[in-house]
Design a protein around this motif. Sequence first.
Motif, short mmCIF file in Angstrom:
data_model
loop_
_atom_site.label_atom_id
_atom_site.label_comp_id
_atom_site.label_asym_id
_atom_site.label_seq_id
_atom_site.Cartn_x
_atom_site.Cartn_y
_atom_site.Cartn_z
N VAL A 247 -75.26 33.66 -56.76
CA VAL A 247 -74.24 34.37 -57.50
C VAL A 247 -72.79 34.07 -56.99
CG1 VAL A 247 -73.19 36.69 -58.35
CG2 VAL A 247 -75.92 36.29 -58.63
N GLN A 248 -72.63 34.35 -55.76
CA GLN A 248 -71.50 34.36 -54.89
C GLN A 248 -70.94 32.89 -55.05
OE1 GLN A 248 -72.68 37.82 -51.72
NE2 GLN A 248 -71.98 35.92 -50.87
N GLU A 249 -71.90 31.79 -54.88
CA GLU A 249 -71.42 30.49 -55.02
C GLU A 249 -70.82 30.26 -56.53
OE1 GLU A 249 -75.04 28.17 -53.97
OE2 GLU A 249 -74.45 28.67 -51.58
N VAL B 14 -69.54 32.40 -58.71
CA VAL B 14 -68.20 32.88 -58.72
C VAL B 14 -67.11 32.21 -58.05
CG1 VAL B 14 -66.83 34.87 -58.17
CG2 VAL B 14 -69.25 35.10 -59.11
N ALA B 15 -67.39 31.49 -56.80
CA ALA B 15 -66.58 30.78 -56.07
C ALA B 15 -66.14 29.57 -56.95
CB ALA B 15 -66.83 30.55 -54.66
N ALA B 16 -67.13 29.08 -57.40
CA ALA B 16 -66.86 27.73 -58.11
C ALA B 16 -66.27 27.82 -59.72
CB ALA B 16 -68.16 27.09 -58.48
N LYS B 17 -66.52 28.88 -60.33
CA LYS B 17 -66.38 28.82 -61.77
C LYS B 17 -65.58 30.10 -61.94
CE LYS B 17 -69.80 26.02 -63.44
NZ LYS B 17 -70.22 25.55 -64.58
N GLY B 18 -65.51 31.24 -61.10
CA GLY B 18 -64.55 32.29 -61.41
C GLY B 18 -64.92 33.44 -62.13
N THR B 19 -66.30 33.19 -62.61
CA THR B 19 -66.87 34.12 -63.54
C THR B 19 -68.46 34.50 -62.95
OG1 THR B 19 -67.97 32.68 -65.05
CG2 THR B 19 -65.90 33.33 -65.71
N CYS B 20 -69.03 35.60 -63.49
CA CYS B 20 -70.31 36.06 -62.96
C CYS B 20 -71.31 35.19 -63.77
CB CYS B 20 -70.56 37.35 -63.46
SG CYS B 20 -69.44 38.41 -62.32
N PRO B 21 -72.53 34.64 -63.17
CA PRO B 21 -73.39 33.96 -64.07
C PRO B 21 -74.32 34.70 -64.92
CG PRO B 21 -74.04 33.89 -61.60
CD PRO B 21 -72.97 34.78 -62.01
N THR B 22 -74.90 34.20 -65.79
CA THR B 22 -76.14 34.87 -66.27
C THR B 22 -77.50 34.15 -66.08
OG1 THR B 22 -75.97 33.67 -68.44
CG2 THR B 22 -74.78 35.72 -68.06
N ASN B 23 -78.46 34.67 -66.29
CA ASN B 23 -79.71 33.87 -65.84
C ASN B 23 -79.82 32.46 -66.63
OD1 ASN B 23 -80.19 36.45 -64.92
ND2 ASN B 23 -82.17 35.79 -64.26
N SER B 24 -79.54 32.52 -67.82
CA SER B 24 -79.57 31.18 -68.64
C SER B 24 -78.50 30.32 -68.79
CB SER B 24 -80.03 31.92 -69.99
OG SER B 24 -78.76 32.45 -70.62
N GLU B 25 -77.30 30.57 -67.95
CA GLU B 25 -76.11 29.98 -67.88
C GLU B 25 -76.15 28.56 -67.17
OE1 GLU B 25 -71.26 30.56 -67.21
OE2 GLU B 25 -72.63 32.21 -66.92
N GLY C 96 -75.52 25.09 -65.36
CA GLY C 96 -74.93 24.85 -64.04
C GLY C 96 -74.98 25.78 -63.09
N SER C 97 -75.68 26.89 -63.55
CA SER C 97 -75.96 28.16 -62.56
C SER C 97 -76.94 27.72 -61.79
CB SER C 97 -75.90 29.42 -63.42
OG SER C 97 -76.76 30.22 -62.61
N ALA C 98 -77.13 28.36 -60.57
CA ALA C 98 -78.31 28.27 -59.60
C ALA C 98 -79.27 29.39 -59.90
CB ALA C 98 -77.92 28.05 -58.13
N ILE C 99 -78.80 30.24 -60.68
CA ILE C 99 -79.63 31.29 -61.10
C ILE C 99 -80.98 30.76 -62.17
CG2 ILE C 99 -79.96 33.72 -62.02
CD1 ILE C 99 -78.10 33.48 -59.39
N LEU C 100 -82.01 31.04 -61.74
CA LEU C 100 -83.22 30.86 -62.64
C LEU C 100 -83.45 31.63 -63.75
CD1 LEU C 100 -85.56 29.66 -59.60
CD2 LEU C 100 -84.29 28.17 -61.24
N PRO C 101 -84.00 31.53 -64.71
CA PRO C 101 -84.34 32.55 -65.69
C PRO C 101 -85.03 33.77 -65.20
CG PRO C 101 -85.39 30.47 -66.46
CD PRO C 101 -84.75 30.19 -65.10
N ALA C 102 -84.75 35.02 -65.89
CA ALA C 102 -85.26 36.30 -65.40
C ALA C 102 -86.68 36.34 -65.20
CB ALA C 102 -84.90 37.33 -66.21
#
Length: 152
Positions: A54-56, A58-69, A71-77
């Motif tokens: 999440v922090q990475e 935000v640093a790269a894109k300036g917005t909070c990621p969602t699980n499905s976004e 380019g996000s390293a966040i995996l599905p819920a």
Amino acid sequence: MKNMQKGFTLIELMIVVAIIAILAAIAIPAYQDYITRSQFAESQTIADGMKTPVQEFVAAKGTCPTNSEAGSAILPAASYEGKYVAKAESAGTADAQGGGCTITVTFKGTGSVSTPLAAKTAVFKAANAGGAYTWTCTSEVPNKYLPQVCRQ
């Protein structure tokens, strides 16, 4: 010659049973609270696994990621589930530079976890303090089951 007593008297046995009953009356609720607190700890572990991505993001894109976004390293819920946790999701504000990103962890229903946790949530919210993120925890779970960092 006198006969020596062998074994225990009924009174002695009743005293032992009463002592065991008193100890059990104190120990069982304490053990149940301990189990509930240990189950809640799984939410912290899962949230900790999501904080860095999440922090990475935000640093790269300036917005909070969602699980499905994309380019996000966040995996599905569903990827963030455990023995007691049903899912964990990331969300937040469009301007995340000041913080605002949240990780919401939802516990499984009754039968999977202790009753005080069943279908409840724990929310971990980020605050950006000059590039260093601090995370706070809030939950609808009663305070006695929460770790110190989540108590209000």
